[in-house]
Design an enzyme around this catalytic site. Structure first.
Site, mmCIF file in Angstrom:
data_model
loop_
_atom_site.group_PDB
_atom_site.id
_atom_site.type_symbol
_atom_site.label_atom_id
_atom_site.label_comp_id
_atom_site.label_asym_id
_atom_site.label_seq_id
_atom_site.Cartn_x
_atom_site.Cartn_y
_atom_site.Cartn_z
ATOM 1 N N MET A 98 69.308 -23.154 -48.756
ATOM 2 C CA MET A 98 68.705 -21.970 -49.379
ATOM 3 C C MET A 98 69.583 -20.751 -49.144
ATOM 4 O O MET A 98 69.725 -20.283 -47.999
ATOM 5 C CB MET A 98 67.293 -21.737 -48.827
ATOM 6 C CG MET A 98 66.340 -22.864 -49.211
ATOM 7 S SD MET A 98 64.659 -22.594 -48.645
ATOM 8 C CE MET A 98 64.082 -21.454 -49.882
ATOM 9 N N ALA A 99 70.148 -20.253 -50.238
ATOM 10 C CA ALA A 99 71.020 -19.077 -50.149
ATOM 11 C C ALA A 99 70.237 -17.909 -49.571
ATOM 12 O O ALA A 99 69.108 -17.644 -49.977
ATOM 13 C CB ALA A 99 71.547 -18.730 -51.537
ATOM 14 N N CYS A 117 71.459 -25.147 -59.327
ATOM 15 C CA CYS A 117 71.176 -23.712 -59.210
ATOM 16 C C CYS A 117 71.060 -23.078 -60.599
ATOM 17 O O CYS A 117 71.995 -23.133 -61.399
ATOM 18 C CB CYS A 117 72.271 -23.018 -58.404
ATOM 19 S SG CYS A 117 71.947 -21.250 -58.263
ATOM 20 N N LYS A 177 72.924 -32.420 -55.419
ATOM 21 C CA LYS A 177 71.546 -31.943 -55.577
ATOM 22 C C LYS A 177 71.390 -31.475 -57.016
ATOM 23 O O LYS A 177 72.192 -30.665 -57.496
ATOM 24 C CB LYS A 177 71.267 -30.814 -54.586
ATOM 25 C CG LYS A 177 69.844 -30.291 -54.639
ATOM 26 C CD LYS A 177 69.492 -29.561 -53.350
ATOM 27 C CE LYS A 177 68.118 -28.934 -53.403
ATOM 28 N NZ LYS A 177 68.090 -27.690 -54.183
ATOM 29 N N GLY A 216 60.545 -30.518 -53.797
ATOM 30 C CA GLY A 216 59.784 -29.567 -54.600
ATOM 31 C C GLY A 216 58.328 -29.470 -54.207
ATOM 32 O O GLY A 216 57.595 -30.464 -54.239
ATOM 33 N N ASP A 217 57.935 -28.272 -53.758
ATOM 34 C CA ASP A 217 56.527 -27.925 -53.540
ATOM 35 C C ASP A 217 55.842 -28.642 -52.381
ATOM 36 O O ASP A 217 54.613 -28.683 -52.336
ATOM 37 C CB ASP A 217 55.698 -28.162 -54.813
ATOM 38 C CG ASP A 217 56.144 -27.280 -55.962
ATOM 39 O OD1 ASP A 217 56.871 -26.302 -55.710
ATOM 40 O OD2 ASP A 217 55.769 -27.577 -57.110
ATOM 41 N N GLY A 270 61.919 -26.929 -48.577
ATOM 42 C CA GLY A 270 62.575 -25.622 -48.581
ATOM 43 C C GLY A 270 61.646 -24.505 -48.145
ATOM 44 O O GLY A 270 61.475 -24.236 -46.958
ATOM 45 N N ARG A 271 60.977 -23.885 -49.124
ATOM 46 C CA ARG A 271 60.251 -22.639 -48.858
ATOM 47 C C ARG A 271 59.216 -22.744 -47.749
ATOM 48 O O ARG A 271 59.089 -21.827 -46.928
ATOM 49 C CB ARG A 271 59.608 -22.142 -50.166
ATOM 50 C CG ARG A 271 60.643 -21.620 -51.148
ATOM 51 C CD ARG A 271 60.093 -21.480 -52.538
ATOM 52 N NE ARG A 271 59.738 -22.777 -53.116
ATOM 53 C CZ ARG A 271 59.192 -22.945 -54.312
ATOM 54 N NH1 ARG A 271 58.923 -21.891 -55.050
ATOM 55 N NH2 ARG A 271 58.917 -24.152 -54.763
HETATM 56 C C1 LIG Z 1 65.629 -18.207 -51.927
HETATM 57 C C2 LIG Z 1 66.084 -19.567 -52.377
HETATM 58 C C3 LIG Z 1 67.417 -19.923 -52.219
HETATM 59 C C4 LIG Z 1 67.859 -21.184 -52.629
HETATM 60 N N1 LIG Z 1 69.169 -21.516 -52.458
HETATM 61 C C5 LIG Z 1 69.606 -22.751 -52.803
HETATM 62 C C6 LIG Z 1 70.952 -23.154 -52.552
HETATM 63 O O1 LIG Z 1 71.773 -22.409 -52.013
HETATM 64 N N2 LIG Z 1 71.305 -24.413 -52.934
HETATM 65 C C7 LIG Z 1 70.423 -25.282 -53.520
HETATM 66 O O2 LIG Z 1 70.788 -26.414 -53.836
HETATM 67 N N3 LIG Z 1 69.145 -24.928 -53.744
HETATM 68 C C8 LIG Z 1 68.719 -23.704 -53.387
HETATM 69 N N4 LIG Z 1 67.402 -23.368 -53.565
HETATM 70 C C9 LIG Z 1 66.456 -24.389 -54.039
HETATM 71 C C10 LIG Z 1 65.851 -25.141 -52.840
HETATM 72 O O3 LIG Z 1 66.846 -25.857 -52.146
HETATM 73 C C11 LIG Z 1 64.762 -26.133 -53.296
HETATM 74 O O4 LIG Z 1 65.334 -27.041 -54.188
HETATM 75 C C12 LIG Z 1 63.589 -25.428 -53.981
HETATM 76 O O5 LIG Z 1 63.192 -24.281 -53.273
HETATM 77 C C13 LIG Z 1 62.394 -26.382 -54.138
HETATM 78 O O6 LIG Z 1 61.959 -26.856 -52.885
HETATM 79 P P1 LIG Z 1 60.665 -26.213 -52.116
HETATM 80 O O7 LIG Z 1 59.530 -26.216 -53.090
HETATM 81 O O8 LIG Z 1 60.444 -27.121 -50.941
HETATM 82 O O9 LIG Z 1 61.058 -24.820 -51.740
HETATM 83 C C14 LIG Z 1 66.949 -22.109 -53.198
HETATM 84 C C15 LIG Z 1 65.605 -21.735 -53.345
HETATM 85 C C16 LIG Z 1 65.166 -20.489 -52.948
HETATM 86 C C17 LIG Z 1 63.711 -20.135 -53.106
#
Ligand SMILES: Cc1cc2nc3c(=O)[nH]c(=O)nc-3n(C[C@H](O)[C@H](O)[C@H](O)COP(=O)(O)O)c2cc1C
Length: 328
Positions: A4-5, A93, A134, A197-198, A220-221
């Site tokens: 996550m950037a 992305c 990814k 995801g989610d 992630g989140r």
């Molecule tokens: C703030 C933010 C930054 C993210 N940065 C990246 C990243 O650098 N590389 C990437 O592959 N996905 C990135 N994602 C996507 C997440 O890796 C992930 O695929 C997405 O949030 C869904 O998963 P989650 O529902 O568990 O958050 C980012 C998502 C968010 C919200």
């Protein structure tokens, strides 16, 4: 933990390693072109690579780029210089700067064969270090390309593929489609499929393994707010009782340790400014978290920041102690 950037920096990865339970950590995504030029002109390393050399393993570095030669060169350099555990290629992305301007990331989902070429070149350049990718489901609901993309990745020698169950067009809207992720398993012969995801809780993480034919789950989140989720999920997956939520003094200590690492990287002033983004995560769900957030967002002075943290946690600790008194 998902890359996550702006979030999966060294300080956060350090915290996750301390907490335990997490399988694989990723750096924030890096621009292949940016790295290429920094190397060529001997410029400073990007901040995403801070402490990567010394960090514990396993550690994946994620890169986005659409030029096979450039990508292969920087990936090989990352392997040689940093001895990372694996290189992950970003084809998911949707951000304007990446997908539209640089025609990289999720833009490439329109072209499975180009993804195949990119993976093949990086695999050849980095061997024996594994190369993963990814992706998302495709550019839109009308154009679900993931079946062809995962096949291209496997045939090109990719070691695993992670699928975020949304299309590029959806960005973060709607729900992640786990049925669509699961269907991809039949398109793969050999390599692991990781669903993403989610997932918001331990029970959802455990249920995902039971419900869908995935080999791994990426979060992630939800883990930004509850980084102990991996520890809890790992215990639950082994049939052990779910560990309780951490106590307040523990949260306070993690926040302060995180702040110290940010200060080491950025210096006290910038670290304090950055804590406007990070400090609220450590108090998420607690009463008065919103007030704390607004106070933290108004300070750029380290001593004031520390005072606010002390105030917040001592008030919370007192009220917690008061509430736990038996009623007589
Ligand atoms: C703030 C933010 C930054 C993210 N940065 C990246 C990243 O650098 N590389 C990437 O592959 N996905 C990135 N994602 C996507 C997440 O890796 C992930 O695929 C997405 O949030 C869904 O998963 P989650 O529902 O568990 O958050 C980012 C998502 C968010 C919200």
């Amino acid at each position: 933990m998902a890359p996550m950037a702006g979030y999966t920096n060294y300080a956060f990865r350090h915290l996750l390693r301390q907490l335990g339970g997490v399988g694989l950590l990723y750096t924030e995504m890096l621009s292949g072109q940016g790295l290429f030029h920094r190397r060529r002109y001997r410029k400073e390393l990007p901040e995403q690579l801070w402490r990567v050399k010394e960090e514990d393993r396993p550690l994946a570095v994620q890169v986005w780029e659409n030029d096979p030669g450039r990508l292969a060169e920087v990936a090989a350099w990352l392997v040689e210089e940093f001895h990372v555990s694996l290189i992950d290629l970003n084809f998911g992305c949707p951000a304007r700067q990446v997908a539209q301007k640089a025609q990289s990331g999720a833009y490439l989902l329109q072209f499975p064969e180009r993804i195949g070429v990119l993976v093949e070149r990086v695999v050849a350049a980095c061997r024996p270090t594994p190369v993963t990718a990814k992706i998302r489901l495709g550019p839109s609901q009308q154009q679900i390309t993931a079946p062809a993309v995962v096949q291209a990745i496997e045939q090109a020698g990719g070691a695993a593929v992670t699928v975020h169950g949304r299309t590029t067009q959806q960005r973060f809207g709607g729900r992640a489609d786990w049925e669509a992720i699961a269907r991809l398993q039949s398109h793969l012969k050999r390599i692991p499929l990781i669903g993403n995801g989610d997932i918001r809780s331990v029970s959802e993480a455990v249920a995902a393994f039971g419900q869908w034919p995935v080999d791994g789950v990426m979060i992630g989140r939800a883990a930004l707010r509850r980084p102990w989720l991996f520890r809890q999920a790992a215990a639950a997956l082994q049939g052990q009782p779910i560990l309780p939520e951490p106590a307040l003094p523990q949260r306070r200590q993690w926040l302060l340790e995180y702040y110290v690492l940010l200060q080491e990287q950025h210096g006290p002033e910038k670290a304090t400014l950055l804590m406007r983004r990070y400090a609220p995560l450590f108090v998420d769900g607690l009463p008065y978290a919103r007030l704390f957030r607004s106070q933290v967002c108004r300070t750029n002075r380290p001593e004031e920041f520390l005072r606010l943290v002390d105030e917040f946690f001592s008030a919370r600790l007192l009220s917690a102690a008061y509430q736990s008194e038996p009623i007589s």
